[in-house]
Scaffold this motif. Sequence first.
Motif, PDB file in Angstrom:
ATOM      1  N   LEU A   1      -1.954  -7.241   3.778  1.00  0.00           N
ATOM      2  CA  LEU A   1      -2.456  -5.716   3.559  1.00  0.00           C
ATOM      3  C   LEU A   1      -1.258  -4.945   3.028  1.00  0.00           C
TER       4      LEU A   1
ATOM      5  N   GLY B   1       1.886   3.768  -0.384  1.00  0.00           N
ATOM      6  CA  GLY B   1       1.714   3.759   0.718  1.00  0.00           C
ATOM      7  C   GLY B   1       1.863   5.234   2.044  1.00  0.00           C
TER       8      GLY B   1
ATOM      9  N   GLY C   1       5.433  -1.109   3.329  1.00  0.00           N
ATOM     10  CA  GLY C   1       4.264  -1.138   4.161  1.00  0.00           C
ATOM     11  C   GLY C   1       3.081  -2.812   4.128  1.00  0.00           C
TER      12      GLY C   1
ATOM     13  N   HIS D   1      -7.512   6.868  -0.517  1.00  0.00           N
ATOM     14  CA  HIS D   1      -7.997   4.921  -0.590  1.00  0.00           C
ATOM     15  C   HIS D   1      -8.193   3.811  -1.847  1.00  0.00           C
TER      16      HIS D   1
ATOM     17  N   LYS E   1      -7.114  -4.587   1.225  1.00  0.00           N
ATOM     18  CA  LYS E   1      -6.826  -5.657   1.970  1.00  0.00           C
ATOM     19  C   LYS E   1      -6.444  -6.850   1.055  1.00  0.00           C
TER      20      LYS E   1
ATOM     21  N   ALA F   1       0.070  -0.809   3.315  1.00  0.00           N
ATOM     22  CA  ALA F   1      -0.327   0.097   3.835  1.00  0.00           C
ATOM     23  C   ALA F   1      -1.315   1.519   2.867  1.00  0.00           C
TER      24      ALA F   1
ATOM     25  N   ALA G   1      -5.569   0.138   5.664  1.00  0.00           N
ATOM     26  CA  ALA G   1      -4.876  -0.574   4.790  1.00  0.00           C
ATOM     27  C   ALA G   1      -6.174  -1.162   3.910  1.00  0.00           C
TER      28      ALA G   1
END
Length: 199
Positions: free
Chosen positions: A126, A26, A117, A137, A164, A128, A162
């Motif tokens: 979510l 995060g 997060g 990511h 999901k 983060a 984020a």
Amino acid sequence: MDRTISFFSAEASGPGLADLAGVLCGPGRIASFGRTAARLSAVIEEPWRARALVRECRRRGADAQVHLADCGRPLVRTSFRVDLLPFASRWRCGDEKAVPDGFRLSGAMLRMWALAGGSQYGNAYLLAVDPDAPETHERLAAALAPLGVPARLLGPKAELPAIKVTGRRRLECLRELIGDPPPGAEAAWPELLPARQAG
């Protein structure tokens, strides 16, 4: 009611220093002091997260303190420690934050990530990710799939980047992996959906 604990869940083994990698998934950052020590830090959104992360860090033998970041948000930071040096070597490529090759998430890491997060978002959850480390990511989203929690990145229209997680079964698996919420974290923990809302 008895429940089976997954081999990968946060409760399957005792807390260990390796779990702190979840904070790096995060908002966490790792900084080294030459080749002698390293320090983990994370600027987070709410004070309860800071308190929870400090407790979890200390459970793993890493003393942490809460400070105030320049932006006014809580900053959780460990002291410089020799045993955090491996994080610095694995989670950085030059001056950039990077996901280590062969990185595998555990439930305990995922719990730390949720504390740093994670948040409920309608019928989804979510996690983060660091907006200043976009190269991490996709790899972090992919790291969830082996745990039975396939997820996707939010699109470019999202306010903040984020990962999901959607669907009743995936949320159930996520909740099992990260365990029960610590005091004060209930509102930010994954909610289980009724079967009729399964996605």
